[in-house]
Design an enzyme around this catalytic site. Structure first.
Site, PDB file in Angstrom:
ATOM      1  N   SER A 197       0.777  -1.081  -0.104  1.00  0.00           N
ATOM      2  CA  SER A 197      -0.186  -0.130  -0.156  1.00  0.00           C
ATOM      3  C   SER A 197       0.747   1.613  -0.376  1.00  0.00           C
ATOM      4  O   SER A 197       1.967   1.569   0.523  1.00  0.00           O
ATOM      5  CB  SER A 197      -0.815   0.107   1.176  1.00  0.00           C
ATOM      6  N   LYS A 198       0.043   1.882  -0.938  1.00  0.00           N
ATOM      7  CA  LYS A 198       1.448   3.655  -0.635  1.00  0.00           C
ATOM      8  C   LYS A 198       1.396   4.506   0.882  1.00  0.00           C
ATOM      9  O   LYS A 198       2.241   4.572   1.326  1.00  0.00           O
ATOM     10  CB  LYS A 198       0.671   4.154  -1.813  1.00  0.00           C
ATOM     11  N   ARG A 199       0.502   4.023   0.975  1.00  0.00           N
ATOM     12  CA  ARG A 199      -0.277   4.406   2.728  1.00  0.00           C
ATOM     13  C   ARG A 199       0.623   3.902   3.962  1.00  0.00           C
ATOM     14  O   ARG A 199       1.142   4.647   4.985  1.00  0.00           O
ATOM     15  CB  ARG A 199      -1.840   4.887   2.805  1.00  0.00           C
ATOM     16  N   ARG A 200       1.055   2.140   3.370  1.00  0.00           N
ATOM     17  CA  ARG A 200       1.779   2.086   4.491  1.00  0.00           C
ATOM     18  C   ARG A 200       2.925   1.743   4.256  1.00  0.00           C
ATOM     19  O   ARG A 200       3.896   1.398   5.254  1.00  0.00           O
ATOM     20  CB  ARG A 200       0.391   0.704   5.138  1.00  0.00           C
TER      21      ARG A 200
END
Length: 469
Positions: free
Chosen positions: A234-237
């Site tokens: 994930s780009k967020r994680r």
């Protein structure tokens, strides 16, 4: 039939490593089949798209070896909007799609569940186009949709379990499913190679191909890329931006090699292989079905092997952005005019064996280009203990009169200083290393002192001695 594959990223952020893997797989397959690789930028989400993201995609592809001019495109999905709307109109006119003004709340109220799909309420009510009227595809009530997949065989989907899905929004703009299909048709795409996360959409897209009177492509859904917790990257994680790895100092060759191992392996008990071997041996039907673990530690080890395999001259060139401050995120701690190319060349081969990413070159050699070393205070506290002052005094006195300032002479001289005090070389050289380089670890000490020179070495040792007063 000429094989035509496509890579179709959205310019909504940094370039995902999973996307880079898909691009490479498409690229190799096209080359193996004597086909064409098409780049299409899916830019219809105007609120999230930025020109710099598109340029980032092109630059990232350049970096991993898919260079501009060697592929067809880039095309932009937004330029095909007229074809998308025309296809939606054809589907409606042929009875394969109908208008619906149901909201999600309407569907939930009728079905009594927020988890149940659309119930086909407007299938035969004759609603016409208008504001807020979405266009839904009329999914067949019976039969199955069989997806021919080079990796997964022939996944079969019951049509009755596929809801009448939206193909155009209430404002008339086509959704991704339809736009994607129309673009592939327009561009003559014969094979769609992409991540398995798109597999649930595939029967819907195949139904659209058939409803528009065109034979569907051959599909190949490669395993999704996951992190160490087996969660989709994930780009967020997670650290997923290809540009971040490039800017940290990963080599393109190492990254290419590693990405191609996510779900596939070359013949024999080997992983690090020439790119020509990968291009020759890669087979879509040999790709694993299980999720592919993106192991950054393993990638780093790969990169270290690639760095050590470089000719020294190429290693020196590869380090230049970090040494001169050009093209890197963080500039080096020295000024450009302080950098000494000859001094770096003298220690390059030593540094090459000790780093795993190119950005690590800076803390390994910064002592050569600074007026005084950057002292690691924890290293100082650990090393500069009782007896260190006396040891530095003795080392300075011995080095001052040394006839030949070379690594071997420096080593034997410091060994003698330590022996007089009952110390082995490791204990003897630790205070000298911290005084001169600021750290307890780094390049071989005596080769470093040889390059640094007598005057600068003695100046730093004396300064450290004064700090111990």
């Amino acid at each position: 039939m000429t094989v035509r594959v496509r890579f179709a990223p959205s310019p909504t952020g940094m370039f995902h490593v999973g996307g880079a893997r898909s691009a490479l797989q498409n690229w190799i397959y096209a080359k193996q089949q004597g086909g064409v690789f098409v780049l299409r930028i899916e830019d219809t989400d105007a609120a999230r798209n930025k020109p710099e993201w598109t340029e980032g995609i092109l630059s990232a592809l350049d970096w991993i070896g898919i260079s501009r001019g060697s592929y067809e495109g880039p095309y932009f999905q937004s330029a095909n909007a007229g074809e998308h709307r025309a296809a939606a109109a054809r589907l409606h006119d042929s009875g394969r799609a109908y208008y619906c003004d149901c909201t999600r709340e309407d569907v939930q109220a009728r079905t009594g569940s927020q988890y149940q799909g659309y119930d086909g309420y407007h299938r035969d009510r004759g609603l016409g186009p208008g504001p807020g009227h979405a266009l839904r595809f009329r999914t067949p009530d019976e039969g199955v949709t069989v997806v021919v997949d080079l990796i997964r065989g022939e996944p079969t989907f019951e049509n009755k379990l596929i809801e009448d899905f939206v193909i155009a929004r209430g404002d008339g703009s086509p959704v991704f499913l339809l736009a994607n299909v129309v673009d592939d048709m327009t561009m003559g795409i014969t094979h769609v190679i992409r991540a398995e996360e798109h597999l649930p959409n595939t029967p819907k897209q195949q139904l659209l191909w058939e409803a528009l009177g065109v034979k569907p492509p051959i599909w190949a859904h490669v395993p999704v890329v996951v992190n160490e917790k087996r969660q989709k990257l994930s780009k967020r994680r997670d650290k997923v931006a290809l540009e971040a790895y490039r800017d940290e100092g990963y080599l393109a060759g190492a990254m290419r090699n590693y990405l191609m191992l996510l779900g596939w392996a070359p013949s024999g008990d080997r992983e690090i292989v020439p790119w020509s071997v990968i291009e020759d041996e890669f087979r879509l039907d040999e790709v694993n079905l299980s999720s592919a673990f993106f192991d950054e530690k393993k990638l780093r080890a790969f990169n270290g092997e690639y760095i050590r395999a470089l000719p020294v001259a190429e290693f020196i060139d590869a380090c230049q952005p970090w040494l001169t401050g050009s093209g890197t995120i963080a500039p080096p701690p020295w000024q450009p005019e302080e950098f000494d190319a000859d001094a770096f060349a003298a220690v390059a081969a030593l540094a090459q064996t000790r780093i795993t990413v190119l950005s690590e070159i800076v803390p390994n050699v910064d002592f050569l280009f600074l007026a005084s070393p950057l002292i690691d205070e924890a290293a100082w506290a650990k090393t500069m203990k009782d007896g260190s002052a006396e040891l530095l005094d003795a080392a300075v006195a011995a080095f001052e009169t040394l006839e030949s300032w070379d690594a071997e002479s420096l080593k034997s001289t410091l060994e003698a200083v330590g022996a007089e005090r009952g110390l082995k070389l490791g204990k003897t050289q630790a205070p000298v290393r911290v005084a001169v380089t600021g750290r307890t670890v780094g390049l071989p000490l005596f080769e470093s002192l040889e390059v640094l020179g007598r005057e600068r070495t003695l100046t730093r040792m004396r300064a450290a001695r004064l700090r111990l007063v």
